[in-house]
Design an enzyme around this catalytic site. Structure first.
Site, short mmCIF file in Angstrom:
data_model
loop_
_atom_site.label_atom_id
_atom_site.label_comp_id
_atom_site.label_asym_id
_atom_site.label_seq_id
_atom_site.Cartn_x
_atom_site.Cartn_y
_atom_site.Cartn_z
N ASP A 30 46.68 35.03 40.28
CA ASP A 30 46.25 36.21 39.54
C ASP A 30 44.98 35.94 38.73
O ASP A 30 44.92 35.01 37.93
CB ASP A 30 47.40 36.60 38.58
CG ASP A 30 47.39 38.07 38.25
OD1 ASP A 30 46.53 38.79 38.77
OD2 ASP A 30 48.26 38.50 37.47
N ASP A 31 43.98 36.79 38.95
CA ASP A 31 42.73 36.74 38.16
C ASP A 31 41.97 35.42 38.33
O ASP A 31 41.28 34.98 37.40
CB ASP A 31 43.01 37.00 36.67
CG ASP A 31 43.38 38.46 36.39
OD1 ASP A 31 43.85 39.14 37.32
OD2 ASP A 31 43.19 38.92 35.26
N CYS A 69 44.39 44.15 39.63
CA CYS A 69 45.57 43.56 40.30
C CYS A 69 46.21 44.49 41.34
O CYS A 69 46.32 44.13 42.51
CB CYS A 69 46.63 43.19 39.26
SG CYS A 69 46.02 42.24 37.87
N HIS A 126 52.17 44.27 42.54
CA HIS A 126 51.68 44.35 41.16
C HIS A 126 52.70 43.86 40.13
O HIS A 126 52.36 43.18 39.17
CB HIS A 126 51.22 45.77 40.81
CG HIS A 126 50.61 45.85 39.45
ND1 HIS A 126 51.16 46.58 38.43
CD2 HIS A 126 49.52 45.22 38.92
CE1 HIS A 126 50.41 46.43 37.34
NE2 HIS A 126 49.42 45.62 37.61
N ASP A 323 43.35 37.30 43.53
CA ASP A 323 43.40 38.76 43.72
C ASP A 323 42.11 39.47 43.29
O ASP A 323 41.91 40.63 43.63
CB ASP A 323 44.66 39.40 43.11
CG ASP A 323 44.67 39.43 41.60
OD1 ASP A 323 43.92 38.66 40.97
OD2 ASP A 323 45.47 40.22 41.04
N HIS A 324 41.26 38.80 42.53
CA HIS A 324 39.90 39.28 42.23
C HIS A 324 39.24 38.26 41.31
O HIS A 324 39.88 37.30 40.87
CB HIS A 324 39.91 40.66 41.55
CG HIS A 324 40.90 40.76 40.44
ND1 HIS A 324 40.69 40.18 39.22
CD2 HIS A 324 42.14 41.32 40.39
CE1 HIS A 324 41.75 40.39 38.45
NE2 HIS A 324 42.65 41.06 39.14
#
Ligand SMILES: [Ca+2]
Length: 466
Positions: A30-31, A69, A126, A323-324
């Protein structure tokens, strides 16, 4: 041949096929921006992910389709572009429930229909655990109906999946805005933060899956380095004496852009400090982000180690995906949600044990919607015709092969990234950046190159219409 013999032969053939089918281990982080040693961030300690990159193929130019997300996970799990809201998958689930229109199936469901056991653990969709409701634990509100044989999120002292999502040490749950610290490094074992629980559960689950006769599609989602930046102190201490690099381009653009005020960051307690004005505080935030990356990396290491121990490593495709991205002060932003390079650029690593990969990585431009068709191709399944990405198998086999245009969006704002340019179309106007001369996207040259803007606009339209 007698009928009974034919049936027996069919059963034996099917069993043999099942045994030789490759497993999939999908690790979502995540992130996670490309803040890894193997992706060029020299000061970062990420030995486990770096080892995976060395064995497999690191995609140095992987872009997510949406910089937050929920929408990004939607594109990865459905193989299609979609809504840019965090509840994108829940909206899809609602459509299935209402049965008003045909809804395409997801990647795990596709694998399940092809004989796989599908398991989700941690933050894959999510909501960690994949349920909705007030505390994200309502069994009647399923984020991805029909996708998983099992979907789990261990919670322990965090009480419920919602508590783990923004959890800090020893069960601290995010309550009212501003009462939770933006970073933290409490002394203790990995399990004093939620990802330690996820890794332990993954180890248990791999033991079960490896004994199953069916191949598995196992998705594990690590929550860090998502805000708040909390990780055991031992990871923070690893950065003692490490020079945290300066932010290469810390200024807010002086023209209309997708810049924003970093609202997600400032909802936490920042002790009235502002990293945009306070250089020392900015370094401290970056150091805690780095500690969270190293903590996440350690969990990845445990999971891959267990995969090796179960003897499934040589028969498992491993994908590691961020995810980004995240702006650590770049463009004067502390967060995601812009359409600048830093928010869209994330790590993607794919290791297929049956392909001889050189470990050199590839510069081909690729995007998140490519993961679904790629995994089908590598696992020997047909690729559903509704998927909007392309298989990256040929790039794994030949890393100098060219990629394609990456398309991303947030609301009505859209962008494409070619191997040289980024074009952004928003209500604020048009932005064009030339990565050959301006890798940090600091100079909008749209007004100087109207012909090029026109060509890129056509490419964006074609991509969107696909
Ligand atoms: Ca995220």
């Amino acid at each position: 041949m007698k009928k009974i013999e034919i049936i027996l032969l069919c059963i034996v053939t099917m069993q043999l096929q099942a045994q030789t089918k490759k497993n999939v281990l999908l690790i979502c982080i995540d992130d996670l921006r490309t803040e890894l040693k193997s992706f060029g961030a020299d000061y970062i300690i990420s030995p486990n992910i770096d080892a995976l990159a060395k064995k497999g193929t690191a995609f140095y130019n992987h872009y997510v389709n949406s910089p937050s997300c929920g929408p990004s996970r939607y594109t990865m799990l459905t193989g299609t572009y979609g809504f840019s809201k965090n509840d994108a998958l829940f909206l899809r689930a609602k459509k299935i429930k209402e049965n008003k229109e045909n809804v395409n199936i997801t990647m795990p469901e596709w694998f399940k229909n092809n004989g796989y056991t599908t398991v989700s653990l941690g933050k894959v969709s999510h909501h960690p655990g994949g349920l909705g409701g007030k505390d994200w634990n309502d069994p009647n509100v399923i984020e991805m109906p029909n996708a998983w044989d099992k979907s789990m999120m261990p919670v322990k002292e965090w009480q419920h999946p919602r508590g783990t999502m923004h959890g800090l040490a020893n069960g601290e749950i995010r309550g009212k805005s501003g009462t939770m610290d933006v970073f933290q490094s409490t002394k203790g074992e990995d399990t004093i933060y939620p990802d330690g629980l996820v890794a332990n559960k993954a180890i248990e689950e791999l033991e079960i899956l490896s004994k199953n006769k069916k191949p598995f599609f196992f998705a594990v989602g690590i929550i860090k380095p998502h805000l708040p930046f909390g990780a055991p102190k031992k990871y923070y201490d690893m950065y003692d004496g490490v020079q945290i690099p300066e932010i290469p381009h810390p200024n807010k653009p002086n023209y209309p852009s997708t810049w924003h005020g970093s609202g997600e960051f400032f909802r936490y307690n920042t002790w009235s400090k502002d990293p945009r004005k306070d250089k020392e505080f900015a370094k401290e935030v970056r150091k805690h982000y780095a500690a969270c990356v190293t903590y996440a990396d350690a969990q990845v290491g445990k999971i891959i180690e267990k995969l090796k121990e179960t003897k499934q490593y040589k028969n498992t495709i491993i994908v590691l995906w961020g995810d980004h991205g995240w702006s650590l002060g770049d463009h004067g932003i502390w967060g995601k949600h812009s359409l600048f390079e830093e928010a869209l650029h994330s790590p993607l690593i794919i290791l297929d044990p049956s392909i001889k990969q050189c470990g050199k990585g590839t510069k081909a431009v690729v995007e998140t919607v490519d993961v679904f068709p790629t995994l089908c191709d590598l696992a020997g399944l047909s690729i559903p015709n509704f998927t909007q990405g392309v298989s990256l198998k040929s790039i794994l086999e030949n890393p100098v092969e060219k990629g394609h245009i990456a398309y991303s969006y947030r609301g009505a704002t859209k962008t494409i990234r070619t191997d040289r340019y980024r074009l952004i179309l928003s209500g604020n106007g048009t932005e064009l950046y030339d990565h050959q001369i301006d890798p940090y996207e600091t100079k909008n040259i749209a007004s100087e190159y109207p012909k090029l803007v026109k060509e890129l606009k056509i490419m964006l339209k074609q991509k969107y219409a696909k």
